[in-house]
Design an enzyme around this catalytic site. Sequence first.
Site, PDB file in Angstrom:
ATOM      1  CG  HIS A 100      -1.982   1.070   1.324  1.00  0.00           C
ATOM      2  ND1 HIS A 100      -2.422   1.481   0.433  1.00  0.00           N
ATOM      3  CD2 HIS A 100      -1.401   2.815   2.125  1.00  0.00           C
ATOM      4  CE1 HIS A 100      -3.128   2.852   0.893  1.00  0.00           C
ATOM      5  NE2 HIS A 100      -2.991   3.486   2.126  1.00  0.00           N
ATOM      6  CG  ASP A 102      -0.898   6.414   2.049  1.00  0.00           C
ATOM      7  OD1 ASP A 102      -2.066   6.069   1.776  1.00  0.00           O
ATOM      8  OD2 ASP A 102      -0.228   6.049   3.156  1.00  0.00           O
ATOM      9  CG  ASP A 212      -5.306   3.852   4.816  1.00  0.00           C
ATOM     10  OD1 ASP A 212      -5.775   3.031   5.554  1.00  0.00           O
ATOM     11  OD2 ASP A 212      -4.628   4.364   4.880  1.00  0.00           O
ATOM     12  CG  HIS A 435      -6.866   6.966   1.541  1.00  0.00           C
ATOM     13  ND1 HIS A 435      -6.878   6.414   0.479  1.00  0.00           N
ATOM     14  CD2 HIS A 435      -6.608   6.829   2.388  1.00  0.00           C
ATOM     15  CE1 HIS A 435      -5.587   5.712   0.560  1.00  0.00           C
ATOM     16  NE2 HIS A 435      -4.851   6.098   2.226  1.00  0.00           N
TER      17      HIS A 435
END
Length: 898
Positions: A100, A102, A212, A435
């Site tokens: 993951h 970001d 997430d 997000h």
Amino acid sequence: MIAAPDPEKMFQVSRAELAVFHRDVHKLLVDLELLLGMAKGLGEDNQRSFQALYTANQIVNMCDPAQPETFPVAQALASKFFGQCGGESQHTIHAMGHCHIDTAWLWPFKETVRKCARSWVTAVQLMEQNPEFIFVCSQAQQLEWVKSLYPGLHARLQEFACRGQFVPVGGTWVEMDGNLPSGEAMVRQFLQGQNFFRQEFGKMCSEFWLPDTFGYSAQLPQIMRSCGIRHFLTQKLSWNLVNSFPHHTFFWEGLDGSRVLAHFPPGDSYGMQGSVEEVLKTVAKNRDKGRTNHSAFLFGFGDGGGGPTQSMVDRLKRLRNTDGLPRVSRTAPQGWETQAVVSLRVQLSSPGRLFSALESDSGQLCTWVGELFLELHNGTYTTHAQIKKGNRECERILHDVELLSSLALARSAQFLYPAAQLQDLWRLLLLNQFHDVVTGSCIQLVAEEAMCHYEDIRSHGNTLLSAAAAALCAGEPGPEGLLIVNTLPWKRTEVLALPRPGGAHSLALVTVPSIGYAPAPAPTSLQPVLPQQPVFVVQETDGSVTLDNGIIRVRLDPTGCLTSLVLVASGREAIAEGAVGNQFVLFDDVPLYWDAWDVMDYHLETRKPVLGQAGTLAVGTEGGMRGSAWFLLQISANSRLSQEVVLDVGCPYVRFHTEVHWHEAHKFLKVEFPARVRSPQATYEVQFGHLQRPTHYNTSWDWARFEVWAHRWMDLSEHGFGLALLNDSKYGASVRGSVLSLSLLRAPKAPDATADMGRHEFTYALMPHEGSFQDAGVIRAAYSLNFPLLALPAPGPAPAASWSAFSVSSPAVVLETVKQAETSPQGRTLVLRLYEAHGGHVDCWLHTSLPVQEAVLCDLLERRDPAGHLPLQDARLKLTFSPFQVRSLLLVLQPPPD
């Protein structure tokens, strides 16, 4: 009660019967006894315990003692269970390499590009050295960056995708926020993402991958299904602060009834490392034991990248087919150690294998209906208000540019639809909807980059608007003029400030047809004759001001608070007795840990009304087409506010244009409206529809929603009357009891110490109404507040007559989007997107004045429905909708005349 026996006591046989021994019944009884014994004896942490319990439950449901023909079916269920030999009932853990990253958070976008390259080079090495290792990767934007800057690495990823080891997942441009983007923006996430995956890797994703983000809209299942996606994976609801979500594998049913198969990895993480403890937790914590026997296990360093390592892969390889792993029970009394046998199998797997296994055994799965609300991070609905405002404005600009460009395409043979420019602008907006960006939970550097992206969209978008307006005016005789454009699918009559020579502006009452235009009225020195009652403005001797347009009457006290809001026709008062509306309130806002993310329920205990000074209220515009009053308010020693309260002729709502200079630390500013309305639930707009949430705190699930999100409006209604609160750029909201509250500004100090500091402008509006909010036009009013009429200068003469491209016969159906199709032969195919907004079944007619050659239904990826041909009758198309259904159609335009 135990006495000596009575030797004289006699017993007499009165009846004897011959009976047939039902061996099948006896076997069922034995099976049930064993199943229930296993269910009780193996304990709640044991997978086999739950399988026994559910098998017993199925037998009871299936078997009717009065119908012996049901016995064999029940027996077969028991035989299937007991026929599983050692190891065959093992829980299978599907381990997938995962990283993951970001797209921006505590680092800028450009650093993310480097994180992707470093992490994926490691993944390539692991795939080379471990042929059975599978690496899953989401976010088309990150892959596009690598394609542009590291083409060799991108080629290797394509190679491993062909081998089945590199698996693109998610289907979206970025892992966006699940609450704040509009419905159309969510559609574009999938449209851009799925097209990229298909072009670069040969196929589209079948699972939505969003581990997430901070909650999940109730419209996501419908959007997923119409984008070719049937499966959903996340784990974020394990972060709930109040209630534990009851499932790890379940069917998620959306607002319209669409369903997807959802899975939350029971290890409650997307960055595990392959330890025995994590593996055991994945089995033991599974809340759907017995219903399903498969779980995902995502391993690899995440958030800042890194991904899997060889050590992680080695651990998981070693655990394959390992039975009887011992575990120390954490629920045993202190000083005791008990061991339970956990039967499991670990396999290096893929999302496709996982969801195929879950689907094949999904008959016992439960269904969750509605939104997946995260009971944490409620502050992200409000933090970084300028980012929120930029998001809403740019969604509007791109909507308007696409619509006007589509009309220009249909009207002008010379106009070229700006497809490439619009794709670039959309991708910028979608990037900002990551997000940790649109939510405001990022560092200052990222926030500044996001604001630059919004400015680019505004600048280029306005240029494209002007070009489309010029094309619409081409060939008209006469002097240069103004074109008044309505981009909404209903006729509008509104007061508009029109630019005049010398930089001045004058008010005009204009009427513009549905999705069309009208020429601007010529300036005149005469007072116009108004078709409705003009606005009256009266200031009393005590300093209070009354605004009245014959529809609503607004009374402000000398400090600017709203003491009365009356619906004139019925005389009904909307403000609670003894209370005032437009009351600004300040709260202490010190969360436990996640500063920019969280607002805690205990902030409500620190409520402090901001009191104004009498005498600050003054009349602004004195009436006629518009009346207004304005005032100043000192919020604190460092922050102040000014506001103009505006009422226009014929308008059913009063607007509050607000400017705030905000310099606070850990404070939360809201505005409240106590309503003379009683209802146990309030209604909030979400993507392509609305939903209800409680106004009380009966249960922990209720009070965990002390701060919720909404888009353009929320409404509190009882039978026959209600009060709606509209806004142009806010998302945080709540209704407690009868008080509607709109969240305006926060002041967190981490990870951005400057978040929200400075000057802010925004507008909210209040609309009392009779009947339901649907019938009263609240939805249309909120659209009108957010999509103002456009006064566009025409380089040539403006058309002399009004013109409408589309209209819809039912007020329940909203024509949301008009754009050119992604694949458009000769560029003459348009896509229209409509949705049912009231929550009911409806048939309607779509009218068009465009030269339509063919009309056919399509999905959200613009793929034709083979059975979706729509006959055109007198320039009308008949459409049928179920509640909150989103429908898309392709309109092929006739070739332009030579």
